[in-house]
Design an enzyme around this catalytic site. Sequence first.
Site: not given
Length: 212
Positions: A21-23, A87
């Site tokens: 995943s991402n932030r 995102a």
Amino acid sequence: MKLLVTAGPTREPLDPVRFLSNRSSGKMGYAVAAVAKARGHEVILISGPVSIEPPDVQVIQVTTAEQMLEAVDKNVEWCDALVMAAAVADWRPAVISNRKIKKAEAAPVIHLEQTPDILKRVLSKKGKKLYVGFAAETENLEEEATRKLHGKGLDLIVANDVSASDAGFEVDNNRAILLDRSGASEALPLMPKKQVAAHILDWIEEHAAFVM
Ligand code: CTP
């Protein structure tokens, strides 16, 4: 107006307990949805997994890029403007193990494949709708954002430098540049994401008049 807004990250599973995943915190997309609702617009919010409270709008919860694509594709014809603040993970494990990968096994090699590019996949449904994208960059901000604006067939792109610690991912503030397809640009100073959202909504309201 009717706005379809996406927010948050996507999660791409590797096994039943792990994911890529991402932030992204979802704050920027949630701010767009909240400000749009406060201005009297109809909003559907498609959200990846986040830990913030949703605004009082219809929310469709998704996890993966594939599920987000399905939700966007199903609802995009309804809207006048699509705001892709999510995102979306660009990569996912090519194989998902249906059991937990154990530490005693040899270190796994994870093969990745690309997720679908949601904006590109719904470009054929654009018609007179406004499509707004985001570009999170760590270098060559305006150049990269301009490439995405044209490459993805967008009307507006909101570019932000995510290498700064006071703006971008996770925090409440953003420093964004709005670049539109006519070549106009507006560099906003550091401000709360709700104010950035207000600028984006101003642009959408102003330009919707020409296309509707
Ligand atoms: N986006 C999308 N589908 C993807 C990835 C991104 O629709 N699979 C959308 C994002 O929601 C955003 C815009 O495309 O509005 C730009 O996303 P970004 O991650 O900055 O760009 P990428 O297309 O991933 O390009 P790059 O890897 O070169 O940064």
